[in-house]
Design an enzyme around this catalytic site. Sequence first.
Site, PDB file in Angstrom:
ATOM      1  N   CYS A   5      -9.482   4.957  20.228  1.00 42.57           N
ATOM      2  CA  CYS A   5      -9.429   3.511  20.496  1.00 42.57           C
ATOM      3  C   CYS A   5      -8.594   3.237  21.751  1.00 42.57           C
ATOM      4  O   CYS A   5      -7.413   3.579  21.807  1.00 42.57           O
ATOM      5  CB  CYS A   5      -8.823   2.797  19.289  1.00 42.57           C
TER       6      CYS A   5
ATOM      7  N   VAL B  57      -6.750  -1.637  14.598  1.00 40.21           N
ATOM      8  CA  VAL B  57      -5.654  -0.863  15.172  1.00 40.21           C
ATOM      9  C   VAL B  57      -5.599  -1.233  16.651  1.00 40.21           C
ATOM     10  O   VAL B  57      -6.626  -1.582  17.225  1.00 40.21           O
ATOM     11  CB  VAL B  57      -5.844   0.667  15.017  1.00 40.21           C
TER      12      VAL B  57
ATOM     13  N   SER C 298      -2.554  -5.086  20.839  1.00 39.52           N
ATOM     14  CA  SER C 298      -2.028  -4.017  21.693  1.00 39.52           C
ATOM     15  C   SER C 298      -1.090  -4.479  22.804  1.00 39.52           C
ATOM     16  O   SER C 298      -0.059  -3.851  23.046  1.00 39.52           O
ATOM     17  CB  SER C 298      -3.197  -3.229  22.293  1.00 39.52           C
TER      18      SER C 298
HETATM   19  N1  LIG Z   1      -7.390  -7.366  20.432  1.00 44.16           N
HETATM   20  C1  LIG Z   1      -7.085  -6.155  19.698  1.00 44.16           C
HETATM   21  C2  LIG Z   1      -8.346  -5.302  19.639  1.00 44.16           C
HETATM   22  C3  LIG Z   1      -8.154  -4.035  18.796  1.00 44.16           C
HETATM   23  C4  LIG Z   1      -9.495  -3.411  18.400  1.00 44.16           C
HETATM   24  O1  LIG Z   1     -10.579  -3.991  18.625  1.00 44.16           O
HETATM   25  N2  LIG Z   1      -9.421  -2.236  17.755  1.00 44.16           N
HETATM   26  C5  LIG Z   1     -10.636  -1.628  17.245  1.00 44.16           C
HETATM   27  C6  LIG Z   1     -10.698  -0.134  17.524  1.00 44.16           C
HETATM   28  S1  LIG Z   1     -10.775   0.217  19.249  1.00 44.16           S
HETATM   29  C7  LIG Z   1     -10.628  -1.733  15.721  1.00 44.16           C
HETATM   30  O2  LIG Z   1      -9.587  -1.666  15.098  1.00 44.16           O
HETATM   31  N3  LIG Z   1     -11.814  -1.851  15.116  1.00 44.16           N
HETATM   32  C8  LIG Z   1     -11.961  -1.882  13.696  1.00 44.16           C
HETATM   33  C9  LIG Z   1     -12.761  -3.044  13.224  1.00 44.16           C
HETATM   34  O3  LIG Z   1     -13.333  -3.768  14.066  1.00 44.16           O
HETATM   35  O4  LIG Z   1     -12.835  -3.256  12.022  1.00 44.16           O
HETATM   36  C10 LIG Z   1      -5.899  -5.453  20.376  1.00 44.16           C
HETATM   37  O5  LIG Z   1      -5.708  -5.640  21.588  1.00 44.16           O
HETATM   38  O6  LIG Z   1      -5.138  -4.767  19.688  1.00 44.16           O
END
Ligand SMILES: N[C@@H](CCC(=O)N[C@@H](CS)C(=O)NCC(=O)O)C(=O)O
Length: 241
Positions: free
Chosen positions: A31, A71, A85
């Site tokens: 990720c 995450v 993040s």
């Molecule tokens: N805006 C969030 C985006 C985080 C994100 O999209 N993480 C993805 C993995 S790269 C995730 O956890 N996906 C799991 C899901 O959508 O359920 C950040 O900046 O932390």
Amino acid sequence: MTGSERSLRKGSSKPGPVPEGYVRLYDMRFCPYAHRPRLILLAKGIKHEIVNINLINKPEWYLEKNPSGLVPALELSTGDVITESLIVSEYLDEAYPGPKLTPSDPLQKAKQKIILEYIGQVTSLLVRLLKAKKSNQDLTELKAEANVKLQKLNEILVNNKTPYFGGEDVSMSDYMIYPWFERAVLFDVTEMLSQMPNLKKWSDLMIQDPAVKQTFIAPDVYAGFSKLYFQESHEAADYGL
Ligand SMILES: N[C@@H](CCC(=O)N[C@@H](CS)C(=O)NCC(=O)O)C(=O)O
């Protein structure tokens, strides 16, 4: 594993409290968002543990800690959980000693924030591109848009006449965009980037950065992950962990 990293766990069973003096990052190593705070933890030498979350089959306890289920998330020894993040990364920079990755001068800080805001536009476009690729949509328009946005990123370096986005040294904005470059093969922009010399020089410099070196994953590993991701294989969640 590094000097500041206590243990690397697979993360299916509920972990206990975060030990005093440590923070815990809920992570998934492919990720790009989670890669951001991992870089900050290493750049600042903050003592931490990593718990990998299987995003295809999220453990119930993780949803209790972080109802968005995304995450990264950072857990403190107080039990507080911080998400998003960029917010996690900025928190780590403000709350811990070690090299300051954000300028204290208000004008320089504002300039960095402008770059960070633009980086947010680039990263969300690349994520849209990846999702469109996964659902077999026509990518022509998104690719053209990505080309324009990445050219503009290249121009920031040209106009600033600096090797890094924030100046002569690596700073928050560099770490916030780097994970997308390491994953260029996933986002299908490798060819495009080869036409952008300043970005190429910048990414060659970033690869020399100690935090980047410690977290580096080679393009062929991302390519292997991408195959499983596109097939929606459950192994993708765990690939190579
Ligand atoms: N805006 C969030 C985006 C985080 C994100 O999209 N993480 C993805 C993995 S790269 C995730 O956890 N996906 C799991 C899901 O959508 O359920 C950040 O900046 O932390």
